[in-house]
Design a protein around this motif. Structure first.
Motif, PDB file in Angstrom:
ATOM      1  N   SER A  87      -2.757   9.264 -11.534  1.00 48.00           N
ATOM      2  CA  SER A  87      -4.167   9.281 -11.935  1.00 48.00           C
ATOM      3  C   SER A  87      -4.789  10.647 -11.638  1.00 48.00           C
ATOM      4  O   SER A  87      -5.535  11.184 -12.453  1.00 48.00           O
ATOM      5  N   VAL A  88      -4.471  11.177 -10.484  1.00 48.14           N
ATOM      6  CA  VAL A  88      -4.981  12.503 -10.121  1.00 48.14           C
ATOM      7  C   VAL A  88      -4.417  13.548 -11.072  1.00 48.14           C
ATOM      8  O   VAL A  88      -5.141  14.429 -11.564  1.00 48.14           O
ATOM      9  N   PRO A 113       0.646  14.054  -1.660  1.00 46.07           N
ATOM     10  CA  PRO A 113       1.224  13.864  -2.999  1.00 46.07           C
ATOM     11  C   PRO A 113       2.738  13.735  -2.944  1.00 46.07           C
ATOM     12  O   PRO A 113       3.410  14.483  -2.237  1.00 46.07           O
ATOM     13  N   GLN A 124      -8.363  13.507  -4.288  1.00 47.91           N
ATOM     14  CA  GLN A 124      -9.057  12.290  -4.682  1.00 47.91           C
ATOM     15  C   GLN A 124      -9.861  12.581  -5.936  1.00 47.91           C
ATOM     16  O   GLN A 124     -10.313  13.705  -6.138  1.00 47.91           O
ATOM     17  N   THR A 125     -10.053  11.592  -6.781  1.00 50.04           N
ATOM     18  CA  THR A 125     -10.795  11.842  -8.015  1.00 50.04           C
ATOM     19  C   THR A 125     -12.276  11.506  -7.882  1.00 50.04           C
ATOM     20  O   THR A 125     -13.087  12.007  -8.656  1.00 50.04           O
ATOM     21  N   ARG A 128     -11.670   4.567   1.551  1.00 52.46           N
ATOM     22  CA  ARG A 128     -10.698   3.620   1.004  1.00 52.46           C
ATOM     23  C   ARG A 128     -11.383   2.398   0.408  1.00 52.46           C
ATOM     24  O   ARG A 128     -10.985   1.878  -0.629  1.00 52.46           O
ATOM     25  N   ARG A 146      -7.101  25.758  -9.312  1.00 55.29           N
ATOM     26  CA  ARG A 146      -8.498  25.691  -9.736  1.00 55.29           C
ATOM     27  C   ARG A 146      -8.848  26.888 -10.600  1.00 55.29           C
ATOM     28  O   ARG A 146      -9.537  26.748 -11.608  1.00 55.29           O
ATOM     29  N   ASP A 184       0.800  -1.210   0.000  1.00 56.72           N
ATOM     30  CA  ASP A 184       0.000   0.000   0.000  1.00 56.72           C
ATOM     31  C   ASP A 184       0.840   1.270   0.000  1.00 56.72           C
ATOM     32  O   ASP A 184       0.491   2.264  -0.636  1.00 56.72           O
ATOM     33  N   PRO A 188      -6.502  -0.131  -2.500  1.00 56.08           N
ATOM     34  CA  PRO A 188      -7.464   0.930  -2.788  1.00 56.08           C
ATOM     35  C   PRO A 188      -6.928   1.865  -3.866  1.00 56.08           C
ATOM     36  O   PRO A 188      -5.724   2.088  -3.962  1.00 56.08           O
ATOM     37  N   VAL A 189      -7.865   2.398  -4.640  1.00 55.21           N
ATOM     38  CA  VAL A 189      -7.481   3.148  -5.826  1.00 55.21           C
ATOM     39  C   VAL A 189      -7.010   4.564  -5.517  1.00 55.21           C
ATOM     40  O   VAL A 189      -6.165   5.123  -6.210  1.00 55.21           O
ATOM     41  N   GLY A 190      -7.564   5.185  -4.491  1.00 53.66           N
ATOM     42  CA  GLY A 190      -7.261   6.580  -4.220  1.00 53.66           C
ATOM     43  C   GLY A 190      -5.996   6.773  -3.398  1.00 53.66           C
ATOM     44  O   GLY A 190      -5.571   5.880  -2.672  1.00 53.66           O
ATOM     45  N   PRO A 191      -5.384   7.966  -3.511  1.00 56.55           N
ATOM     46  CA  PRO A 191      -4.180   8.263  -2.728  1.00 56.55           C
ATOM     47  C   PRO A 191      -4.454   8.143  -1.230  1.00 56.55           C
ATOM     48  O   PRO A 191      -5.539   8.498  -0.761  1.00 56.55           O
ATOM     49  N   THR A 192      -3.464   7.635  -0.508  1.00 51.95           N
ATOM     50  CA  THR A 192      -3.616   7.484   0.936  1.00 51.95           C
ATOM     51  C   THR A 192      -2.589   8.315   1.699  1.00 51.95           C
ATOM     52  O   THR A 192      -2.535   8.276   2.912  1.00 51.95           O
ATOM     53  N   LYS A 213      -9.572  15.814  -0.714  1.00 52.58           N
ATOM     54  CA  LYS A 213      -8.410  16.462  -1.323  1.00 52.58           C
ATOM     55  C   LYS A 213      -7.564  15.461  -2.103  1.00 52.58           C
ATOM     56  O   LYS A 213      -7.233  14.387  -1.604  1.00 52.58           O
ATOM     57  N   ASN A 264     -15.174  13.711 -13.265  1.00 54.33           N
ATOM     58  CA  ASN A 264     -14.990  15.070 -13.738  1.00 54.33           C
ATOM     59  C   ASN A 264     -15.696  15.160 -15.088  1.00 54.33           C
ATOM     60  O   ASN A 264     -16.323  14.195 -15.536  1.00 54.33           O
ATOM     61  N   ASP A 267       3.104  23.577  -1.518  1.00 55.27           N
ATOM     62  CA  ASP A 267       1.671  23.862  -1.509  1.00 55.27           C
ATOM     63  C   ASP A 267       0.842  22.578  -1.532  1.00 55.27           C
ATOM     64  O   ASP A 267      -0.356  22.625  -1.764  1.00 55.27           O
ATOM     65  N   GLY A 268       1.497  21.431  -1.319  1.00 55.98           N
ATOM     66  CA  GLY A 268       0.773  20.170  -1.232  1.00 55.98           C
ATOM     67  C   GLY A 268       0.242  19.688  -2.560  1.00 55.98           C
ATOM     68  O   GLY A 268      -0.627  18.820  -2.611  1.00 55.98           O
ATOM     69  N   GLN A 289     -14.202   3.945  -2.740  1.00 54.06           N
ATOM     70  CA  GLN A 289     -13.879   4.828  -3.854  1.00 54.06           C
ATOM     71  C   GLN A 289     -13.473   3.971  -5.051  1.00 54.06           C
ATOM     72  O   GLN A 289     -12.469   3.258  -4.998  1.00 54.06           O
ATOM     73  N   THR A 326      -5.989  13.305 -14.438  1.00 58.45           N
ATOM     74  CA  THR A 326      -7.382  13.762 -14.413  1.00 58.45           C
ATOM     75  C   THR A 326      -7.458  15.255 -14.688  1.00 58.45           C
ATOM     76  O   THR A 326      -8.330  15.722 -15.430  1.00 58.45           O
TER      77      THR A 326
END
Lengths: 220, 177
Positions: free
Chosen positions: A72-73, A129, B116-117, B154, A148, A60, A122-126, B114, B170, A139-140, B157, A76
């Protein structure tokens, strides 16, 4: 203990020969049977392990997982910006480039999620960045990510300005992607990850060159 | 050929084909959020409609929905249920809160979206629980912000419940924060 079995079969047909069984001890046949079972299971287990056991999947917190998620982010947002300009521009060269970016990056996002699925993660960041690369952006945000407001401006600026702004933002975006891919190359052990990182580096570099040319055409 | 000369190799081969068949998994991921069964709800219908939909859950967790999906991210005003349900179909997790909760808790929820897509955060006026986490066919209520909410994210998603794997959150409708 030994058993002597002796049978004499009577002739049922002229062709049939008389058979006489050799004496076989109970002990010996038991030992034989047990050893067959053991050998059989041994072969089976070895075969099963080599055929079906999972190769070493990234964990992980691994660089591979972090790269797949962060990329992926990152992609996107790339799709967001390119698709916005693709719908607005009348310039067919720019539209073709934007289409290429949209479809390729979305497809690569698909690859990243497929990997994570197969790796059982899991697919999303944990994490934050780029934490997987030991990097921490002040700035993360990931390298080259637009704000934005910058992304929204692509929708509201007059088209000529929007196109220039898109090219500037996307060049920076691509350079960020190249940085991320270069960061994972020495850290990744999985062939599909290093291969994809290489693809991102060379592919996006080529697109940077194309975008620089388009930008210079706009005398910007 | 003597039967026993065939039998022995046959037995070995038969037993070999059984083997143990098992291998040790290399990755053990904590998946299911404690206390949240992955639902076996089969929605009678999950079509596109422009009409208002009567949902049995608040917030809704599946069924008919509008053609446009709500872009994932943070919203400070309520969003339309029928658009959010479409996002759930795309694998989004929707975190909703009663508008009266502490702003510190709102900030914690927004933090979960934050980078996350496929995470949606919005206030929801008609829900009775303080915080609710929803995914297609799955829902968990919370009296207060807890670490279990991140576990829900987790798990779900773009998780195994997603009716349309690979779908985006999106390029839809709405402008998140």
């Amino acid at each position: 203990m030994s058993d002597t079995a002796q049978t004499e079969t009577t002739d049922r047909s002229p062709k049939r020969k008389q058979t006489r069984q050799r004496p076989v001890s109970m002990m010996r046949s038991t030992v034989l049977a047990v050893s067959f079972i053991v050998v059989g299971f041994g072969i089976g287990t070895v075969l099963a392990r080599t055929r079906t056991s999972a190769p070493e999947f990234p964990a992980d917190l691994s660089p591979e997982a972090g790269f797949a998620r962060d990329m992926s982010v990152h992609h996107t947002q790339g799709v967001d910006m390119a698709d916005t300009i693709r719908l607005r521009t009348d310039d067919s060269t720019l539209r073709t480039l934007a289409t290429d970016i949209v479809l390729t990056q979305q497809s690569q996002i698909g690859r990243f999620s497929a990997w994570l699925d197969i790796w059982g993660l899991p697919v999303g960041p944990t994490r934050d960045p780029m934490a997987w690369a030991g990097m921490n952006h002040p700035d993360g945000r990931m390298p080259g990510m637009a704000t934005r407001d910058q992304v929204e401006a692509l929708d509201t600026l007059a088209i000529a300005q929007a196109e220039v702004e898109f090219l500037r933002l996307m060049i920076a975006h691509h350079e960020g992607a190249v940085t991320m891919a270069q960061a994972v190359l020495p850290l990744a052990k999985r062939a599909e990850v290093t291969k994809m990182a290489q693809v991102v580096i060379t592919g996006q570099q080529r697109e940077i060159d194309a975008m620089r040319a388009l930008l210079s055409n706009r005398a910007a | 050929m003597k039967f026993r000369y065939i039998a022995a190799p046959l037995v070995v081969a038969l037993l070999a084909s059984c083997g143990t068949g098992k291998s040790t998994p290399v990755n053990t991921t904590a998946t299911a959020s404690p206390g949240v069964p992955v639902s076996t709800i089969v929605f009678a219908s999950q079509e596109h409609t422009t009409a208002d939909v009567e949902y049995p859950h608040t917030p809704p967790i599946g069924g008919d929905h509008h053609p446009g999906w709500q872009n994932c991210g943070v919203y400070r005003q309520a969003i339309i249920d029928e658009n959010a349900v479409h996002s759930l179909e795309h694998g989004a997790v929707w975190l909703t809160y009663r508008p009266s909760i502490a702003s510190a808790d709102i900030a914690k929820l927004e933090q979960l979206a934050k980078n996350q897509t496929h995470v949606l955060v919005s206030p929801h006026e008609s829900q009775s629980a303080t915080i609710v986490a929803s995914a297609w066919g799955a829902q968990q209520s919370f009296d207060a912000f807890t670490a279990d909410i991140a576990t829900f994210v987790r798990t779900f998603q773009q998780g195994p419940q997603t009716p349309e794997p690979g779908a985006v959150c999106n390029r839809g409708i709405g402008q998140p924060q």
